[in-house]
Design a protein around this motif. Structure first.
Motif, short mmCIF file in Angstrom:
data_model
loop_
_atom_site.label_atom_id
_atom_site.label_comp_id
_atom_site.label_asym_id
_atom_site.label_seq_id
_atom_site.Cartn_x
_atom_site.Cartn_y
_atom_site.Cartn_z
N ASP B 66 -3.59 0.59 0.56
CA ASP B 66 -2.20 0.42 0.15
C ASP B 66 -1.39 1.62 0.60
OD1 ASP B 66 -3.24 2.28 -1.47
OD2 ASP B 66 -2.67 1.36 -3.36
N ALA B 67 -0.09 1.58 0.29
CA ALA B 67 0.81 2.63 0.77
C ALA B 67 0.37 4.00 0.28
CB ALA B 67 2.23 2.33 0.33
N LYS B 68 -0.12 4.06 -0.98
CA LYS B 68 -0.53 5.36 -1.54
C LYS B 68 -1.70 5.93 -0.76
CE LYS B 68 -0.49 3.48 -5.55
NZ LYS B 68 -0.53 3.09 -6.96
N ALA B 69 -2.66 5.05 -0.46
CA ALA B 69 -3.84 5.52 0.28
C ALA B 69 -3.44 5.98 1.68
CB ALA B 69 -4.88 4.40 0.38
N VAL B 70 -2.54 5.23 2.34
CA VAL B 70 -2.11 5.60 3.69
C VAL B 70 -1.42 6.96 3.67
CG1 VAL B 70 -0.50 5.01 5.53
CG2 VAL B 70 -2.00 3.28 4.60
#
Lengths: 345, 255
Positions: B66-70
């Motif tokens: 997800d965006a947080k992981a990216v």
């Protein structure tokens, strides 16, 4: 007219030139390949920070030649008749079978390892040319769609890394304003890391709010293709390394596996629907660049005469005409590729 | 933070088997194999490995980046790429592993795997160091990030830095061994010196030659790398783990 070539075109050109160089140990051809790559870099590099890579890789290549020569002198290898000098030989215990330390150094062996080292150096020069000419940020945009998330992460990394330097300076400045002038690495670590992590959370929030991460459901077909492909690749590799079965079977299974895995990548990439702002396009200069890189590789595969000169008896190798002409064709991008706009910033 | 589905685990395992073969082929290749002759084999493997890496990274990211992981991956890769040149040029000081291992420890094995690959890739792009060695480095670093995520979770308190430092030192030594294995056929072509690999020789004889190659070329570097990684983890892990866990908590990352 765009002022840059598609980065993938530079990579294909450089890799093809490197393939051509890796097929020969003729020192003249290798020097010619290095010169061709160097000319194109000199003619078409930008003034971006990575443009100096060619020289760095050339120095690596010289180091590789030196490494080969030292290893040969110390450890022996190709034997010959013309003894140049003898190093004192160190007796090794019985379990070190076949390893020789010291002993006579022959001219034939030195020439053989020089040619071999030059081949590695020429290949490194070609890679250096690709590193110097291709813009890595543009290259990331041409990654397969299935790798979208990973390439976004790398893009974020490329952008954040220079900001870290600014962050360190900011922390030091704040310290100095508070009267603490000692620049200790330990006390900078935590503020800079916290700053970077906070920034990543802000970035994630911004990406979420702009609709990043919306994608179709994962495809079962892609997963099946990927798993079958990887399994095929493993079996094919086993067959290839084992070599007891029919020679072609392992290679066929391997290629089949890679084909399936690639198909899985393509199918998996369909779930990401995205558009590219100002995409790099393939036009005539890209096709010409790729073709000119492939010419020497093909010529060397078709006309193998004189590519591997003999080193015993010692003789000056001749320059084979056709492969040399093929290598000169690879100069083409130095003329047809769009010239980067230099010094106009 | 990155959930590994059963499918991703299967792909990861198969890709790791393939990757291990791409590292160890000089030890296991049979003389009857078509690859055993000529100098093509190292290049064949250097071309196959990027595709394998691409496939397994795509498979993991489809499972849930997800965006947080990216964003977290990007920022930690940037930190790793920024501290890497600090050690380069000084014999054996390697500053990239400790961040990789701590990141894998806090955010889990899947994140550690991807972080290892992206850190080395970012660093290579920043310094213009893309070459046939890059896929090998990426895969080995990815394995060590993954391993850091798999260490037992219960170990906390003073034992945690000790365990991580021990793992870091061991992983650095193994990394050096793997890099030597991958460079061995490039550095000394088949038959060009008495330390070159001999296709089809008993594994033990080839291992002796590999050991000789390591002693002759990089033992100082490898030992230095293991030592600096261990010391860096011992000194910084308490603080950095706290900072990373705080970030993970704030984002309410699920493991």
């Amino acid at each position: 007219m765009p002022d840059r070539l598609h980065p993938a075109a530079w990579w294909v050109w450089a890799l093809a030139l490197g393939t051509a160089a890796s097929r020969t140990t003729n020192p003249w051809l290798l020097l010619l390949a290095v010169a061709v790559a160097g000319y194109v870099v000199a003619a078409r590099r930008s003034d971006e920070p990575w443009a100096g890579s060619y020289l760095v890789f050339l120095k690596f290549g010289l180091a590789a030649v030196g490494f080969r020569l030292v290893m040969h002198a110390l450890l022996g290898g190709v034997e010959g008749e013309t003894v140049l000098f003898s190093l004192p030989e160190v007796p090794l215990p019985g379990w070190a079978k076949g390893i020789r330390l010291g002993g006579p150094v022959t001219a034939e062996g030195v020439v053989a390892s020089l040619y071999d080292g030059m081949r590695l150096a020429a290949l490194l020069a070609c890679l250096g040319a690709a590193n110097a000419l291709a813009n890595p940020k543009r290259l990331l945009r041409s990654m397969p769609a299935a790798l979208y998330e990973v390439s976004v992460a790398v893009t974020v990394g490329l952008t954040v890394a220079p900001q870290l330097v600014a962050s360190v300076k900011r922390v030091w400045r704040a310290r100095e304003l508070r009267g603490d002038t000692k620049r200790r690495a330990r006390t900078v670590l935590v503020p800079v890391l916290t700053d970077a992590l906070d920034r990543s959370l802000a970035l994630a929030a911004a990406m979420d709010s702009r609709g990043y991460g919306r994608r179709g459901p994962g495809s079962k077909l892609a997963g099946g293709l990927v798993l079958a492909g990887l399994l095929g690749a493993c079996f094919g590799l086993y067959g290839l390394l084992d070599g007891t079965g029919p020679a072609a079977a392992g290679a066929v299974v391997l290629v089949l596996g890679f084909g399936l895995a690639t198909a899985g990548l393509v199918v998996g990439g369909r779930r990401v629907g995205r558009t590219t702002y100002r995409p790099d396009r393939w036009r005539a200069p890209e096709f010409l660049t790729v073709a000119s890189g492939l010419v020497p590789a093909v010529v060397m595969a078709v006309f193998p005469d004189g590519l591997s000169p003999a080193f015993a008896p010692l003789a000056l190798p001749a320059l084979p005409v056709l492969p040399a002409a093929g290598l000169l064709v690879a100069l083409l991008p130095g003329f047809v590729a769009p010239a980067p706009s230099r010094g106009t910033k | 933070m990155i959930r590994l589905r059963a499918r991703s685990v299967a792909a990861l395992t198969l890709a790791s088997v393939f990757g291990l073969a791409a590292f160890c082929w000089p030890l296991i290749i049979s003389p009857a194999s078509g690859l055993a002759h000529g100098a093509d084999a190292p290049w064949v493997f250097a071309l196959m490995l990027p595709l394998i890496l691409a496939v397994v990274l795509a498979e993991i990211s489809e499972g849930g980046l997800d965006a947080k992981a990216v964003a977290m991956l990007g920022v930690l890769s940037a930190c790793g790429a920024a501290v890497r040149p600090l050690g380069a040029g000084t014999a054996g000081i390697e500053t990239v592993f400790f961040l990789l291992i701590l990141g894998g420890r806090v955010f889990g094995p899947g994140f550690g795997f991807v972080l290892g690959a992206t850190t080395l890739f970012t660093s290579a792009l920043l310094t213009g160091g893309v070459g046939p060695w890059l896929p090998y480095q990426m895969l080995a670093a990815a394995w060590f990030g993954l391993g850091a995520g798999l260490l037992p979770r219960r170990v906390r308190g003073w034992q945690e830095p000790v365990m991580l430092a021990g793992y870091g030192a061991l992983a650095s030594l193994l990394y050096g061994l793997l890099m030597n294995l991958s460079f061995w056929p490039f550095g000394t072509g088949a038959g060009s010196s008495s330390l070159s690999y001999v296709a089809g020789d008993p594994i033990l004889d080839n291992l002796v030659r590999l050991l000789g190659f390591m002693l002759a070329t990089s033992m100082g570097w490898d030992a230095g790398r293991a030592l600096t990684t261990g010391i860096l983890i011992l000194v910084t892990s308490a603080v950095i783990l706290r900072v990373l866990r705080r970030a993970a908590h704030r984002a309410r990352f699920t493991r």
